[in-house]
Design a protein around this motif. Structure first.
Motif, PDB file in Angstrom:
ATOM      1  N   CYS A  84      22.976  -3.960 -50.371  1.00 34.41           N
ATOM      2  CA  CYS A  84      24.104  -3.023 -50.308  1.00 34.41           C
ATOM      3  C   CYS A  84      23.839  -1.767 -51.138  1.00 34.41           C
ATOM      4  O   CYS A  84      24.314  -0.681 -50.792  1.00 34.41           O
ATOM      5  CB  CYS A  84      25.390  -3.697 -50.784  1.00 34.41           C
ATOM      6  SG  CYS A  84      25.954  -4.978 -49.654  1.00 34.41           S
ATOM      7  N   LEU A  85      23.098  -1.918 -52.240  1.00 31.49           N
ATOM      8  CA  LEU A  85      22.813  -0.756 -53.090  1.00 31.49           C
ATOM      9  C   LEU A  85      21.954   0.281 -52.365  1.00 31.49           C
ATOM     10  O   LEU A  85      21.877   1.431 -52.785  1.00 31.49           O
ATOM     11  CB  LEU A  85      22.135  -1.193 -54.391  1.00 31.49           C
ATOM     12  CG  LEU A  85      23.069  -1.828 -55.428  1.00 31.49           C
ATOM     13  CD1 LEU A  85      22.269  -2.380 -56.592  1.00 31.49           C
ATOM     14  CD2 LEU A  85      24.105  -0.848 -55.923  1.00 31.49           C
ATOM     15  N   GLY A  86      21.322  -0.129 -51.274  1.00 33.31           N
ATOM     16  CA  GLY A  86      20.576   0.837 -50.465  1.00 33.31           C
ATOM     17  C   GLY A  86      21.475   1.909 -49.897  1.00 33.31           C
ATOM     18  O   GLY A  86      21.017   2.986 -49.520  1.00 33.31           O
ATOM     19  N   LEU A  87      22.790   1.619 -49.819  1.00 31.65           N
ATOM     20  CA  LEU A  87      23.742   2.592 -49.284  1.00 31.65           C
ATOM     21  C   LEU A  87      24.593   3.202 -50.398  1.00 31.65           C
ATOM     22  O   LEU A  87      25.675   3.739 -50.141  1.00 31.65           O
ATOM     23  CB  LEU A  87      24.645   1.919 -48.242  1.00 31.65           C
ATOM     24  CG  LEU A  87      23.958   1.519 -46.936  1.00 31.65           C
ATOM     25  CD1 LEU A  87      24.887   0.670 -46.077  1.00 31.65           C
ATOM     26  CD2 LEU A  87      23.505   2.747 -46.162  1.00 31.65           C
ATOM     27  N   LEU A  88      24.103   3.103 -51.633  1.00 34.47           N
ATOM     28  CA  LEU A  88      24.846   3.656 -52.775  1.00 34.47           C
ATOM     29  C   LEU A  88      25.018   5.170 -52.591  1.00 34.47           C
ATOM     30  O   LEU A  88      24.073   5.877 -52.252  1.00 34.47           O
ATOM     31  CB  LEU A  88      24.053   3.391 -54.060  1.00 34.47           C
ATOM     32  CG  LEU A  88      24.751   3.698 -55.387  1.00 34.47           C
ATOM     33  CD1 LEU A  88      25.854   2.677 -55.648  1.00 34.47           C
ATOM     34  CD2 LEU A  88      23.749   3.653 -56.538  1.00 34.47           C
ATOM     35  N   SER A  89      26.239   5.633 -52.800  1.00 35.97           N
ATOM     36  CA  SER A  89      26.497   7.069 -52.640  1.00 35.97           C
ATOM     37  C   SER A  89      27.364   7.563 -53.787  1.00 35.97           C
ATOM     38  O   SER A  89      28.170   6.804 -54.337  1.00 35.97           O
ATOM     39  CB  SER A  89      27.215   7.327 -51.320  1.00 35.97           C
ATOM     40  OG  SER A  89      28.476   6.686 -51.323  1.00 35.97           O
TER      41      SER A  89
END
Lengths: 108, 232
Positions: free
Chosen positions: B107-112
């Protein structure tokens, strides 16, 4: 796919990997520090500090039009909390830079 | 009513990301135009955008895009502009518990930035990881779709004064900062100190990549002093 495209693809994936590592590195570091419960307010202040550290120098280096757009965004966000209106209004001000500069010159 | 499930929170995050999806969309079009001008093919542009999902990193890479590719310089530049992600990750350390490490890392791959701001600005009964995932996924779709549009219609923008939008990034960041300021759970003194120290460093001409870490470190000093004071 040509050899050159393959190399380019590898560079692009390396870029993605670097960005991903920055996304997980902070969290993994935080896991090491989380037993120090008192650090929580420090950790939670970091994004705001980072935003200020990016915004303020940009404003300092920006033009009068940039500053006007920023003031517009701050007012719209403060009064109405409307991100779309703030962003679009600010961008329209930025895009009208040439026209506004000509108009200001015509006044002086 | 509390929203505690991962997927329900993800849907909420996706819904609440709409305002920032609009600005992401605009940056995506600009990136598509810039990438076309740099000679990147549509396929590689979409691979880059889908895998990287970072406007600042991708624009930084495009600035150095030439032949032969200065790979080390590009990767260093990408790391420097993405270093604020490390701070974002640190800040949500205590907010995304209750999932396996693998789930968290995916999920952290989509951290914004705006997703983190929304999680931190107010305490709500939601699944923060799900919220961040949904927020990031919606931004990702907006980003990739708009990059494609930028490639497809790059000829429309030929000759347009895109340089005038160089300040667009700080404007979007200002929106996020205002969300923090109005959120009321802030550390306003730390932010002000960071801002003042960043201004002073900019005035003396310090390199931009040094201003961020130093200003952040200076900014947290008041909180550390407060913590030290309450310890005595």
């Amino acid at each position: 796919m040509s050899e050159q495209s393959g190399e380019l693809g590898l560079v692009l994936l390396s870029i993605a990997l670097v960005v991903y590592l920055t996304r997980i590195a902070g969290y993994l570091l935080g896991q090491r520090l989380r037993h120090i419960g008192r650090l929580r307010p420090v950790l939670e202040a970091l994004p705001g500090c980072a935003l200020m550290a990016l915004i303020v120098p940009a404003v300092y280096r920006g033009s009068l039009i940039d500053l006007s757009a920023l003031v517009f965004v701050v007012i719209v966000m403060w009064k109405w909390d409307n991100i779309v209106a703030a962003t679009f209004g600010g961008l329209i001000i930025l895009l009208s830079e040439n026209s506004l500069t000509e108009w200001l010159h015509s006044l002086t | 009513m509390p929203i505690t499930g991962f997927w329900r929170s993800a849907v909420l995050g996706a819904k609440e990301s709409t305002p920032f999806c609009v600005s992401t969309f605009l940056f995506g079009i600009l990136f598509g135009v810039a990438a076309t001008a740099s000679g990147l093919s549509l396929f590689l542009g979409l691979v880059m955008s889908g895998a990287t999902f970072s406007a600042s990193a991708q624009f930084a890479a495009m600035e150095l895009w030439s032949h032969p590719l200065p790979v080390s310089a590009i990767l260093l530049s990408v790391f420097l502009v993405s270093s604020r992600n490390i701070l974002l990750g640190l800040s949500i350390t205590n907010h995304i518990d209750g999932h396996s490490l693998l789930t968290r890392l995916v999920c952290l791959g989509l951290l914004s930035d705006p997703g983190v701001v929304m999680v931190l600005r107010a305490s709500r009964s939601i699944n923060n990881l799900g919220y961040l995932f949904g927020y990031g996924a919606a931004l990702w779709v907006s980003w990739v779709a708009s990059v494609w549009l930028g490639f497809a219609f790059s000829n429309v923008f030929t000759g347009a004064d895109i340089g005038a939008l160089a300040f667009a990034g700080p404007l979007v960041m200002t929106c996020m900062m205002m969300l923090f300021v109005k959120g009321g759970r802030g550390h306003k003194l730390a932010w002000v100190v960071s801002g003042i120290s960043a201004l002073l460093m900019a005035m003396v001409g310090l390199e931009a990549y040094l201003i961020l870490p130093v200003a952040v470190m200076v900014g947290i000093i008041p909180i550390l002093m407060q913590l030290g004071g309450s310890n005595e």
